[in-house]
Design a protein around this motif. Sequence first.
Motif, mmCIF file in Angstrom:
data_model
loop_
_atom_site.group_PDB
_atom_site.id
_atom_site.type_symbol
_atom_site.label_atom_id
_atom_site.label_comp_id
_atom_site.label_asym_id
_atom_site.label_seq_id
_atom_site.Cartn_x
_atom_site.Cartn_y
_atom_site.Cartn_z
ATOM 1 N N LEU A 576 0.904 -1.194 -0.234
ATOM 2 C CA LEU A 576 0.180 -0.047 -0.208
ATOM 3 C C LEU A 576 0.893 1.214 0.019
ATOM 4 O O LEU A 576 1.924 0.935 0.988
ATOM 5 C CB LEU A 576 -0.880 -0.333 1.546
ATOM 6 N N ALA A 577 0.734 2.441 -0.587
ATOM 7 C CA ALA A 577 1.234 3.770 -0.822
ATOM 8 C C ALA A 577 0.629 4.456 -1.058
ATOM 9 O O ALA A 577 -0.286 4.579 -2.303
ATOM 10 C CB ALA A 577 2.600 3.217 -2.406
ATOM 11 N N MET A 578 0.767 5.879 -0.212
ATOM 12 C CA MET A 578 -0.358 7.063 -0.464
ATOM 13 C C MET A 578 0.507 7.868 -0.612
ATOM 14 O O MET A 578 1.826 7.791 0.008
ATOM 15 C CB MET A 578 -0.970 7.209 1.562
ATOM 16 N N MET A 579 0.303 9.307 -1.851
ATOM 17 C CA MET A 579 1.691 10.035 -2.372
ATOM 18 C C MET A 579 0.849 11.060 -1.788
ATOM 19 O O MET A 579 0.199 11.933 -3.484
ATOM 20 C CB MET A 579 2.130 9.886 -3.737
ATOM 21 N N PRO A 580 0.434 11.810 -0.679
ATOM 22 C CA PRO A 580 0.219 13.018 -1.137
ATOM 23 C C PRO A 580 0.672 14.259 -1.963
ATOM 24 O O PRO A 580 1.963 14.339 -1.236
ATOM 25 C CB PRO A 580 -0.395 13.467 0.928
ATOM 26 N N SER A 581 0.546 14.948 -2.527
ATOM 27 C CA SER A 581 1.479 15.977 -3.708
ATOM 28 C C SER A 581 0.293 16.851 -3.760
ATOM 29 O O SER A 581 -0.188 17.566 -3.267
ATOM 30 C CB SER A 581 2.135 15.134 -4.896
ATOM 31 N N TYR A 582 1.928 18.439 -4.141
ATOM 32 C CA TYR A 582 0.939 18.848 -4.681
ATOM 33 C C TYR A 582 1.931 19.708 -5.760
ATOM 34 O O TYR A 582 3.355 19.621 -5.916
ATOM 35 C CB TYR A 582 1.461 20.523 -3.340
ATOM 36 N N GLY A 583 1.318 20.537 -6.260
ATOM 37 C CA GLY A 583 1.648 20.282 -8.401
ATOM 38 C C GLY A 583 0.755 21.263 -8.446
ATOM 39 O O GLY A 583 0.453 22.487 -7.851
ATOM 40 N N ASP A 584 0.662 22.279 -10.162
ATOM 41 C CA ASP A 584 0.827 23.753 -10.253
ATOM 42 C C ASP A 584 -0.322 23.978 -10.327
ATOM 43 O O ASP A 584 -1.054 24.832 -10.179
ATOM 44 C CB ASP A 584 0.792 23.667 -12.375
#
Length: 749
Positions: A576-584
């Motif tokens: 299980l992998a979770m990747m909360p991210s911020y992009g343009d």
Amino acid sequence: MLKRWFIFSFFIITSAVQAGQMTINDIKFIDDQSNSVSVDALQEKLKSQIGSDFNPSHLLEDVELLKKELPKYQKIVTNINPDRNKEGLKLVFEFQIKRTVQAVRIMLDEEIDEFDEGLNLHEDLISAKGTLFHTRNLEADKQTLIEKFKKLGFPAVQVTHSLHSKSSSRVQVRFHVKLGSRKIKVYDIKFHGNRSIDEDELLDTMKIHTRGFFLSSRPTFDVTQLDEDLKSVITYYQQQGFNAAKISTRTEYKKGLLTLHFDVQEGPRYMVRKVNVVGTEVFHESNIINAFNYKTNSPYNEKEMRQGLQRLREFLGSLGYPLSEALIDYDSETSTISLFVKEGEKQFVEAVEVVGNMKMKTKTILLDVTVVPGKPVNTKEIDKTLKKLRATGYYSDVIVDYVPTSKKGGKVVINITEASTQVIQFSAGMAASGMTGGVSYSNKNLFGTGKSVSVHAMVSEELYRLGLLYRDPHFVGTDLQLEAALNFDTRNKPGYDQQSLATRIMIEKQVTKNLKLGIGTRVEFVNIDNISSELKPHIHDATDSGTIIGLISTMVYKNEQYDSTGTVKSGFRMKLAMMPSYGDQGVYIKTFTEIVGSTSLGENEQGVSHTLSGKITLGYASDSTPFYEKFYAGGIGTIRGFDASSITPEGNPTGANVLIATNATYSFPIWKDKIKGVVFVEAASVGEGFSDLGDVRAVGGLGLRANLKDTFLNSSIEAGFAMPFLKQDGDKLKPFYFMFGDYDPAYDL
């Protein structure tokens, strides 16, 4: 009264036998074809003479003399045989002529159906084309052939040999096979006298069997297996408490069909009704009985007794009593087990000593050692340390011992042999984008610190990567694992080109034997170019460049067992992998899960498993996820039979927010541990949301997998085809696939 004793002790037994002098009654000199060899001029010089006492030293000197004086022979072998007519010995000097094997032929006295049955008769023979000819090898080769033909169903087979040569330097070997009987098939197996154990239970312990159902062919009778099956049946009876059981076999032949009879005399059944403890001074009797863990009112079983003593030894050793002694007495009249236990003095770890390390620093080695000086000796911790050190890959061998140095203490000695840790590796494999190739350099023990660094380059149909990876298995001296990666990628995606410079830092912890947790961060700089006209209307906010900053959290649970080829045969794995991210385009979340379960349906003689496995892969990305981070289906890892990354939601070529892919596979050995067959069914669906998961694609396929892990490739190769039985208009199909190694789809997702 039946008595059985088990003692945990070590004994060194030495003995010496003084042989009396033996007289030499006869001496012969022959070549490797049993022809006489003339040594008249040398015979008087030999120290071994008829009528003299046999002396091994004189015999060795005689052989050296003959070698020197007769150089045309490549080898001289001596045979020492007792004289059956009178007391004494007969000596035979056999002279081996220097010859090469020109050919090896196996001649059958009659034609037989299904002759080979996949069994290579020349395999395992010592005599082979191009090798030096040795007469002594012929007897071993004839025995090998006899065993092979017995396995083919010819128990009366006989094998002789003849030699043929047209020159003095080359010889042709011919093995003449007289089958002696028709090929024998198993018709029935019957047990007589088995009053207490059902026949089906006994048949399950055997490898010889009757045909499974009326349309299948009858199995060939392998006479070499009969003794092993008889031992298995006797062992099973003994495990059920019938220690005095006697079993014999007889055979009944009729028109090439065999009925195998087992005549059973069960004898009395011994039971265990009670367990007593004698001699313990430290632990309560209930603690000893619980550790021994032998179920009362059950059959007497010597194997269970030994396992119970092992459990007891581990119990005492884990609490500071590794030098304890244990003894069992079984009384069949009272059906009672008596445990005699002497704990001895409690032992403490006075020191931990590391020996054998040349490059690895001692303090680095001790980071993987869980034994603590000053505390009681714990054999479980010693075993844990051993497994942990071996799992690092830094050592080719590890031995961990406890050595008493006083009445109440001692030292734990860790003896290691360091392995080579610098590797240049060439690799090949498959990803969703197609075939890949790469080269890497790695140093798994940087400056003897246990840290590792690697540089790698990879090329595939749509991806070019140059990367740097650094690992520290003991971050800041703890059991946390640090991994830092830097990658430069160029991707040729459907509809656009992408260049990225990405960094990733992960800190992981092995929480339990099976569970690992991780948390980290990533930063990625992305540049998009050559956007197709079909894709451009759907990515209104697309820019030439972008930056992604995000977190990563992972959980991996793995409890799997492997067969002799290193392939998973049973168990469970979840990622299980979770990747909360911020992009343009703002904040978004990307996550994926992979769940795999496997079960073994049996193994062949080489330990290769018949395995049934299933896999589910789930992916989710929120609405504001950049189009180059969304999901695509198609190709190895999601669904074979379709072109790589060709499946997107209807009317939206920018990728999916939701993906689900499933797989069910049955793999089975075809030839030893080298070739496997694969049958699979796969399905996948993508959508902009969970409610859009409607256009399901599904395929069924067949493949062959070759195990090349013993070659320089150090991997496996699989090839096959997949035919869709659920598809949509306009789908791009790719029925044939080819795969190096094992592919984990979670990497691309």
